[in-house]
Write a protein that holds these residues in place. Structure first.
Motif, short mmCIF file in Angstrom:
data_model
loop_
_atom_site.label_atom_id
_atom_site.label_comp_id
_atom_site.label_asym_id
_atom_site.label_seq_id
_atom_site.Cartn_x
_atom_site.Cartn_y
_atom_site.Cartn_z
N PRO A 20 12.34 -7.43 10.04
CA PRO A 20 12.83 -8.34 11.09
C PRO A 20 12.23 -8.11 12.47
O PRO A 20 12.39 -8.94 13.35
N THR A 21 11.55 -6.99 12.68
CA THR A 21 11.08 -6.66 14.03
C THR A 21 9.66 -7.15 14.30
O THR A 21 9.05 -6.74 15.28
N LEU A 22 9.14 -8.05 13.46
CA LEU A 22 7.74 -8.43 13.60
C LEU A 22 7.53 -9.74 14.36
O LEU A 22 6.57 -10.45 14.12
N SER A 23 8.43 -10.07 15.26
CA SER A 23 8.21 -11.27 16.07
C SER A 23 6.97 -11.10 16.94
O SER A 23 6.28 -12.07 17.25
N ASP A 24 6.69 -9.86 17.33
CA ASP A 24 5.46 -9.56 18.06
C ASP A 24 4.46 -9.01 17.05
O ASP A 24 4.59 -7.89 16.57
N LYS A 25 3.44 -9.82 16.72
CA LYS A 25 2.49 -9.44 15.67
C LYS A 25 1.64 -8.24 16.06
O LYS A 25 0.95 -7.66 15.22
N ARG A 26 1.66 -7.83 17.32
CA ARG A 26 0.92 -6.62 17.69
C ARG A 26 1.47 -5.38 16.99
O ARG A 26 0.78 -4.39 16.81
N HIS A 27 2.74 -5.44 16.57
CA HIS A 27 3.37 -4.30 15.90
C HIS A 27 3.13 -4.30 14.39
O HIS A 27 3.63 -3.42 13.68
N TYR A 28 2.36 -5.26 13.90
CA TYR A 28 2.19 -5.44 12.46
C TYR A 28 1.60 -4.18 11.80
O TYR A 28 2.12 -3.69 10.80
N ILE A 29 0.49 -3.66 12.34
CA ILE A 29 -0.19 -2.50 11.73
C ILE A 29 0.76 -1.30 11.69
O ILE A 29 0.82 -0.58 10.68
N ILE A 30 1.50 -1.08 12.76
CA ILE A 30 2.43 0.05 12.80
C ILE A 30 3.49 -0.09 11.72
O ILE A 30 3.75 0.86 10.96
N ALA A 31 4.11 -1.27 11.63
CA ALA A 31 5.17 -1.47 10.64
C ALA A 31 4.62 -1.37 9.22
O ALA A 31 5.24 -0.76 8.34
N TRP A 32 3.45 -1.95 8.99
CA TRP A 32 2.85 -1.93 7.66
C TRP A 32 2.46 -0.51 7.23
O TRP A 32 2.79 -0.07 6.13
N LEU A 33 1.79 0.23 8.11
CA LEU A 33 1.39 1.60 7.77
C LEU A 33 2.61 2.50 7.57
O LEU A 33 2.60 3.38 6.71
N SER A 34 3.64 2.29 8.36
CA SER A 34 4.86 3.09 8.20
C SER A 34 5.48 2.86 6.82
O SER A 34 6.08 3.77 6.25
N ALA A 35 5.31 1.65 6.29
CA ALA A 35 5.90 1.31 5.00
C ALA A 35 5.07 1.78 3.82
O ALA A 35 5.60 2.30 2.83
N VAL A 36 3.74 1.63 3.90
CA VAL A 36 2.90 1.92 2.72
C VAL A 36 2.12 3.23 2.83
O VAL A 36 1.75 3.81 1.80
N GLY A 37 1.84 3.69 4.05
CA GLY A 37 1.01 4.88 4.22
C GLY A 37 1.52 6.13 3.52
O GLY A 37 0.73 6.86 2.89
N PRO A 38 2.81 6.43 3.60
CA PRO A 38 3.31 7.67 2.98
C PRO A 38 3.06 7.76 1.47
O PRO A 38 3.05 8.87 0.93
N VAL A 39 2.86 6.64 0.81
CA VAL A 39 2.57 6.67 -0.63
C VAL A 39 1.31 7.49 -0.91
O VAL A 39 1.21 8.19 -1.91
N VAL A 40 0.34 7.42 0.01
CA VAL A 40 -0.93 8.13 -0.19
C VAL A 40 -1.18 9.16 0.91
O VAL A 40 -2.31 9.39 1.32
#
Length: 202
Positions: free
Chosen positions: A168-188
């Motif tokens: 829900p916090t992605l109204s500002d698309k500048r935060h996209y990379i941060i939110a995405w990496l926080s979600a998928v990065g720890p897997v690898v």
């Protein structure tokens, strides 16, 4: 454009925002021009060290700053060092097919030995293994890097838009990379410092 996806312009706006944060927080991310020119990739390299004497891929690996001085005795000889230092190379590129970023990565020991796909999976934290067990060979795959032309592992982007549209916090698309990496990065093994997720405007 599907919910949860971003345009290439929005992707690069997010990359620039992310790099400004990196410059202030840890200076670990850079942008490099690919070999064919005109194409760019966001890149990070990170070393993980294992303190266990009997090294297996299930052993505990630590980032450099997490290895205490008194534990350095376990890494004394060159041969041991080659077997206990694992280097991850992470690349982020934009997928025009899926309109989302894609995380490419390789992992190798200091002797140059690349991890196999089975070994990569062994390094995935248990909490994610259980959740991804049905999709283990499709979630993490290997293919030719789209800009470098050599084999890399990657997290398949087919589910990225579905994942991101629920944040829900992605109204500002500048935060996209941060939110995405926080979600998928720890897997690898890729974890962002908490400061990246705080309300910090460089």
């Amino acid at each position: 454009m599907a919910a949860g996806s971003i345009s290439e312009d929005e992707f690069w706006d997010s990359v620039i925002y992310f790099l400004k944060l990196s410059d202030k927080l840890d200076r670990k991310w850079t942008v490099r021009e690919a070999k064919d020119g005109g194409k760019y990739v966001m890149k990070k390299e990170e070393e993980l060290r294992c303190k266990d004497k009997d090294l297996t891929l299930g052993a505990d690996f630590y980032r450099d700053q997490e290895v205490e001085e008194e534990d350095s005795s376990t890494l004394q000889t060159d041969g041991e060092l080659e077997q206990r230092v694992l280097t991850y190379e992470y690349h982020i590129v934009y997928s025009q097919s899926y309109n989302v970023p894609v995380l490419y990565f390789n992992a190798h020991f200091q002797n140059g030995k690349l991890l196999s796909l089975e070994e990569i999976w062994e390094m995935v934290p248990a909490v994610y293994k259980e959740r991804l067990s049905q999709d283990r060979w499709t979630f993490i795959s290997q293919q030719e890097h789209p800009l470098l032309g050599r084999p890399f592992y990657f997290l398949h982007p087919c589910h990225t838009a579905d994942l991101m549209k629920n944040i829900p916090t992605l109204s500002d698309k500048r935060h996209y990379i941060i939110a995405w990496l926080s979600a998928v990065g720890p897997v690898v093994g890729l974890e962002l410092p908490l400061e990246y997720g705080q309300n910090f405007n460089p």
